[in-house]
Write a protein that holds these residues in place. Structure first.
Motif, PDB file in Angstrom:
ATOM      1  N   ILE A   1      -6.525   6.981  -3.925  1.00 32.19           N
ATOM      2  CA  ILE A   1      -5.181   6.729  -3.410  1.00 32.19           C
ATOM      3  C   ILE A   1      -5.250   5.625  -2.359  1.00 32.19           C
ATOM      4  O   ILE A   1      -6.329   5.136  -2.032  1.00 32.19           O
ATOM      5  N   ALA A   2      -4.096   5.255  -1.817  1.00 31.93           N
ATOM      6  CA  ALA A   2      -4.074   4.141  -0.866  1.00 31.93           C
ATOM      7  C   ALA A   2      -4.905   4.432   0.376  1.00 31.93           C
ATOM      8  O   ALA A   2      -5.579   3.547   0.908  1.00 31.93           O
ATOM      9  N   GLN A   3      -4.872   5.688   0.850  1.00 28.98           N
ATOM     10  CA  GLN A   3      -5.614   6.057   2.053  1.00 28.98           C
ATOM     11  C   GLN A   3      -6.417   7.339   1.777  1.00 28.98           C
ATOM     12  O   GLN A   3      -5.996   8.434   2.142  1.00 28.98           O
TER      13      GLN A   3
ATOM     14  N   GLY B   1       0.821  -1.199   0.000  1.00 26.28           N
ATOM     15  CA  GLY B   1       0.000   0.000   0.000  1.00 26.28           C
ATOM     16  C   GLY B   1       0.855   1.248   0.000  1.00 26.28           C
ATOM     17  O   GLY B   1       2.055   1.204   0.239  1.00 26.28           O
ATOM     18  N   GLY B   2       0.235   2.360  -0.292  1.00 31.04           N
ATOM     19  CA  GLY B   2       0.968   3.621  -0.384  1.00 31.04           C
ATOM     20  C   GLY B   2       1.499   4.076   0.958  1.00 31.04           C
ATOM     21  O   GLY B   2       0.790   4.063   1.956  1.00 31.04           O
TER      22      GLY B   2
ATOM     23  N   ASP C   1      -6.937   2.598  -4.916  1.00 31.94           N
ATOM     24  CA  ASP C   1      -5.684   3.192  -5.367  1.00 31.94           C
ATOM     25  C   ASP C   1      -5.508   2.947  -6.860  1.00 31.94           C
ATOM     26  O   ASP C   1      -5.784   1.859  -7.365  1.00 31.94           O
ATOM     27  N   HIS C   2      -5.074   3.987  -7.580  1.00 35.04           N
ATOM     28  CA  HIS C   2      -4.843   3.949  -9.024  1.00 35.04           C
ATOM     29  C   HIS C   2      -6.132   3.791  -9.827  1.00 35.04           C
ATOM     30  O   HIS C   2      -6.108   3.340 -10.976  1.00 35.04           O
TER      31      HIS C   2
ATOM     32  N   GLU D   1       1.338   7.902 -11.204  1.00 35.97           N
ATOM     33  CA  GLU D   1       2.474   8.477 -10.478  1.00 35.97           C
ATOM     34  C   GLU D   1       3.584   8.972 -11.406  1.00 35.97           C
ATOM     35  O   GLU D   1       4.108  10.082 -11.215  1.00 35.97           O
TER      36      GLU D   1
ATOM     37  N   LYS E   1      -2.266  13.403  -7.874  1.00 35.18           N
ATOM     38  CA  LYS E   1      -2.108  12.080  -8.493  1.00 35.18           C
ATOM     39  C   LYS E   1      -3.367  11.686  -9.258  1.00 35.18           C
ATOM     40  O   LYS E   1      -3.296  11.152 -10.373  1.00 35.18           O
ATOM     41  N   ASP E   2      -4.541  11.949  -8.674  1.00 32.43           N
ATOM     42  CA  ASP E   2      -5.793  11.619  -9.337  1.00 32.43           C
ATOM     43  C   ASP E   2      -6.093  12.547 -10.508  1.00 32.43           C
ATOM     44  O   ASP E   2      -6.741  12.149 -11.474  1.00 32.43           O
TER      45      ASP E   2
END
Length: 332
Positions: free
Chosen positions: A239-241, A60-61, A264-265, A111, A286-287
């Motif tokens: 995202i991861a969180q 995870g991120g 995420d992603h 990313e 990132k998004d």
């Protein structure tokens, strides 16, 4: 990532214990692979210039890409020419691709797209990271150092400096996947350990994350973040969180009327059309590289990372020694 697994990884409960035998088996296979690389039975490509891997041992991120961006800013201020290689998680294309601001996100991954837009350095993506390094150096022979965004476990690429990043989870229950969050046993050697969480679980340098004072649109337009505080925004994060981003928005005075947490992603092909056309949408940088394909009016809030002075000094000390060797002014 399954929320059930994420919860299981925080303690050594029933589910974690059921998965523990499988974790032991996978861990043994990974250990054999590491031994084969160390013994030279499996070849690792060594680049002619220093390679710095920024990765983690926890699934995870953990903040690897923001740390990579912060290091790129630091290197730029020093006048050191850097390039980046990445697997490009989530990309649909194969082979090696140079990522530019015009590369379709599906060919690059979110990313690498973010790094190319923010840092303006050469970025190459490929599942075969040695191939990515070779392609980058062929296209940009003036590059002095390569940063690998992720890839701590990609042993086919030899590295000169390893930076291991942890977030607030630490090592969770301390067990290997799938019984715990660890990709490999910890503790293990790393040249630098960096914590992005507020309460580090063990020794290491700190990297403090804050949202920028502004948001940006696809056309380059900006708006003070404070101006969005009076607007009932829809906050989106893939995202991861995601909750961490929503919390940071609230800490800056924004009060999202709606929050949408995606995996995420996430590619946004389904989520973006579901957004109300009259909603003011706020997302992570990132998004944004994917969401802007559907909603160029979405406001992306950059994440800013401040590295401890001690961390940058330690990094410079390690890197300068490798740069000297690469330039031939010292001998091994």
């Amino acid at each position: 990532m399954s929320q059930v697994l994420l919860r299981a990884w925080t303690q050594r409960g029933v589910l974690a214990r059921l998965l523990w035998p499988l974790a032991r088996l996978l861990g043994a296979a990974a250990a054999v692979r590491r031994v084969l690389y160390r013994a030279g039975w499996l070849d690792a490509y060594r680049a002619p210039i220093p390679v710095v891997v920024v990765g983690n041992v926890v699934a995870g991120g953990a903040g690897k890409t923001p740390i990579t961006l912060a290091l790129l800013d630091h290197l730029a201020r020093r006048g050191v020419r850097a390039g980046v290689v990445s697997r490009g998680h989530g990309r649909t294309a194969s082979g090696c691709t140079e990522v530019t601001a015009q590369t379709p996100p599906q060919e690059a991954g979110d990313e690498p797209m973010l790094i190319a837009r923010r840092a303006g350095v050469p970025v190459f993506v490929c599942a075969d990271r040695p191939a990515a390094v070779r392609a980058l150096l062929q296209a940009h022979p003036d590059v002095q150092v390569i940063l690998s965004d992720d890839g701590l476990q990609h042993l086919a690429l030899a590295r000169d400096i390893e930076i291991c990043v942890f977030d607030g989870r630490g090592v969770g229950n301390g067990w290997l996947l799938p019984a715990g969050p660890l990709r490999e046993p910890w503790p293990r050697h790393a040249d630098l350990v960096v914590h992005t969480g507020e309460h580090p679980a063990f020794a290491g340098w700190r990297a403090r994350r804050t949202l920028a004072d502004h948001a940006v649109r696809a056309d380059g337009g900006t708006m003070p973040l404070a101006a969005l505080a009076a607007t009932p925004v829809t906050a989106v994060a893939g995202i991861a969180q995601p909750q961490a981003f929503f919390t940071m928005l609230r800490d800056r005075g924004l009060a999202p009327a709606r929050t949408i947490a995606l995996p995420d992603h996430a590619d946004f092909s389904t989520a973006a059309p579901a957004l109300a056309t009259d909603a003011t949408v706020v997302c992570t940088e990132k998004d944004a590289v994917k969401l802007w394909l559907y909603r160029p009016d979405a406001w992306a809030v950059p994440l800013q990372v401040t590295l401890d002075d001690g961390l940058t000094k330690a990094f410079d000390s390690l890197l300068d020694a490798k740069l000297s060797l690469a330039n031939g002014s010292q001998t091994a």
